[in-house]
Scaffold this active site. Structure first.
Site, PDB file in Angstrom:
ATOM      1  N   LYS A 267       6.130  -0.435  -2.845  1.00 35.32           N
ATOM      2  CA  LYS A 267       5.026   0.450  -3.176  1.00 35.32           C
ATOM      3  C   LYS A 267       3.456  -0.158  -2.807  1.00 35.32           C
ATOM      4  O   LYS A 267       2.651   0.628  -2.219  1.00 35.32           O
ATOM      5  CB  LYS A 267       5.093   0.846  -4.602  1.00 35.32           C
ATOM      6  CG  LYS A 267       6.269   1.713  -5.082  1.00 35.32           C
ATOM      7  CD  LYS A 267       6.147   3.069  -4.276  1.00 35.32           C
ATOM      8  CE  LYS A 267       5.167   3.724  -4.941  1.00 35.32           C
ATOM      9  NZ  LYS A 267       5.441   5.367  -4.521  1.00 35.32           N
TER      10      LYS A 267
ATOM     11  N   TYR B 204      10.700  -3.168  -5.587  1.00 29.47           N
ATOM     12  CA  TYR B 204      10.018  -1.890  -5.729  1.00 29.47           C
ATOM     13  C   TYR B 204       8.494  -1.932  -5.807  1.00 29.47           C
ATOM     14  O   TYR B 204       7.528  -1.135  -5.110  1.00 29.47           O
ATOM     15  CB  TYR B 204      10.427  -1.109  -7.192  1.00 29.47           C
ATOM     16  CG  TYR B 204       9.519   0.148  -7.443  1.00 29.47           C
ATOM     17  CD1 TYR B 204       9.560   1.278  -6.713  1.00 29.47           C
ATOM     18  CD2 TYR B 204       8.705   0.289  -8.266  1.00 29.47           C
ATOM     19  CE1 TYR B 204       8.933   2.462  -6.929  1.00 29.47           C
ATOM     20  CE2 TYR B 204       7.899   1.297  -8.681  1.00 29.47           C
ATOM     21  CZ  TYR B 204       8.122   2.549  -8.165  1.00 29.47           C
ATOM     22  OH  TYR B 204       7.409   3.625  -8.208  1.00 29.47           O
TER      23      TYR B 204
ATOM     24  N   PRO C  33       6.689  10.860  13.477  1.00 33.13           N
ATOM     25  CA  PRO C  33       5.481  11.612  12.816  1.00 33.13           C
ATOM     26  C   PRO C  33       5.407  12.937  13.575  1.00 33.13           C
ATOM     27  O   PRO C  33       4.509  13.707  13.170  1.00 33.13           O
ATOM     28  CB  PRO C  33       4.508  10.525  13.257  1.00 33.13           C
ATOM     29  CG  PRO C  33       4.994   9.694  14.313  1.00 33.13           C
ATOM     30  CD  PRO C  33       6.248   9.510  14.062  1.00 33.13           C
TER      31      PRO C  33
ATOM     32  N   ASN D 252       9.358   3.587   0.697  1.00 34.42           N
ATOM     33  CA  ASN D 252       8.269   3.371  -0.077  1.00 34.42           C
ATOM     34  C   ASN D 252       7.050   2.587   0.976  1.00 34.42           C
ATOM     35  O   ASN D 252       5.960   2.849   0.550  1.00 34.42           O
ATOM     36  CB  ASN D 252       8.250   2.077  -1.162  1.00 34.42           C
ATOM     37  CG  ASN D 252       9.237   2.956  -2.226  1.00 34.42           C
ATOM     38  OD1 ASN D 252       9.380   3.893  -2.411  1.00 34.42           O
ATOM     39  ND2 ASN D 252       9.685   1.961  -3.112  1.00 34.42           N
TER      40      ASN D 252
END
Length: 366
Positions: free
Chosen positions: A152, A148, A64, A98
């Site tokens: 997500k 997926y 970060p 994700n």
């Protein structure tokens, strides 16, 4: 939205993460078309690097700190997280792109002295599949059946939790099946486009696909990018909003529209994938978009034909530019501002269908 400076004199700038991806490039184009200043961030340059400025950064590997410095150096009024992975990647890469990446973004925004708004691009595949005729709305249970969808969902939940705790001002947009320029070559439409491009123009192309039984909610990627732009400008922090066409369209119809856009004579051949099991279950999806209309004053403007043309035209070979340098990687963060108001299924039956030959794409208004 206009390109005028904000009341405190700062430029109207949007930082787009995943700027060169299938959807991020459309967000960059929408921001630029609105007169806003674009700063795209991605690991490598791509089609979006011609829109605004570009800064290369590996968000999953850099941690970060680098992103926090970039936010403080650039002072965007909004950060759009359009990064992610769905096709042609390993399960671990999907988890990193994700889910883990979202944690990096949230940590960076917490560490930065500047406080932009975050628009996180989620997916309607985070919801549990519903029976045919039952639309997906924001109250639909979130029990995704794919990796997926699960990854997500983890990312979207992290954003909503941070927003509820006051750690970031954020909105999550759950976008339906976005199509247009940049559609992944690993997707159904991407594979169809590749077969059409590889075919001899003087002969009928054979387009091989899995059985086309499903109906999906397809939204033009440019329309969805417009929704992102609006969400970045309006006070909708803490909200979860679905973005889609609001219509279940047979996948076969979309494949046929893409063939029409190509101007190529083609025959569709449906073949079950190896190892797939026979099923008679209808695969159906429609997204309820009332909340988007109410809060964002947004609705779709472009037709499926327009989306198919945009997808097809973008598959023509083209050179990609190199990114310019950016000083933020070495510039120290500016002093903390006194105010922080910126804050595929199938069976054993093989079917074929010919699509009428055309000499050129059908041109219809968007």
């Amino acid at each position: 939205m206009s390109g005028a400076p904000a009341p405190d004199g700062t430029p109207r700038r949007v930082l787009v993460l995943g700027a060169t991806g299938a959807f991020g490039r459309h967000v960059c184009a929408a921001v630029g078309a609105a007169g806003e200043e674009v700063l795209g961030v991605a690991r490598r340059p791509g089609p979006a690097t011609g829109t605004g400025r570009f800064f290369p950064m590996d968000l999953t590997g850099a941690g970060p700190e680098g992103l926090a410095r970039l936010i403080d150096a650039e002072r965007p009024y909004a950060v759009v997280n359009a990064a992610g992975a769905v096709w042609l990647c390993s399960p671990e890469a999907m988890r990193q792109a994700n889910h883990a990446l979202v944690g990096t973004v949230l940590a960076a925004m917490a560490a930065a002295s500047w406080r932009p708004r975050l628009v996180h691009v989620g997916s309607v595949h985070e919801y549990a599949p519903q029976p045919a005729g039952t639309p997906l709305d924001e109250r639909t249970p979130t029990r995704p059946t794919t990796l997926y969808g699960r990854t997500k969902l983890q990312g979207s939940e992290a954003v909503l939790t941070a927003s509820a705790a006051g750690q970031v001002e954020a909105v999550v947009l759950r976008v339906s099946n976005a199509i247009g320029a940049g559609t992944s070559p690993g997707s159904l439409l991407g594979r169809v486009a590749a077969q059409l491009r590889a075919a001899d123009a003087d002969r009928e192309a054979v387009v091989r696909v899995s059985p086309l039984r499903a109906s999906r909610d397809f939204v033009d990627a440019r329309d969805a990018a417009d929704a992102v732009l609006v969400a970045a400008a309006l006070p909708v922090g803490g909200e979860l909003i679905n973005i889609g066409r609001g219509e279940a369209i047979p996948v076969r119809t979309v494949v046929e529209r893409l063939i029409t856009a190509s101007g190529q004579r083609a025959r569709i051949v449906e073949e079950p994938e190896p190892g797939s099991r026979a099923t008679t279950e209808q695969d159906w999806m429609r997204v309820e978009t009332g909340k988007a209309r109410r809060l964002l004053h947004w609705t779709v403007r472009r037709s499926i034909d327009s989306s198919a043309r945009d997808l097809w035209e973008a598959t023509a070979p083209a050179a990609e530019p190199s990114p310019p340098d950016h000083p933020a990687g070495t510039v120290p963060a500016p002093p903390r501002p006194e105010t922080a108001d910126h804050r595929p299924r199938g069976d054993s039956t093989r079917t074929t269908r010919s699509w009428p030959p055309r000499t050129r794409p059908v041109q219809q208004p968007e």
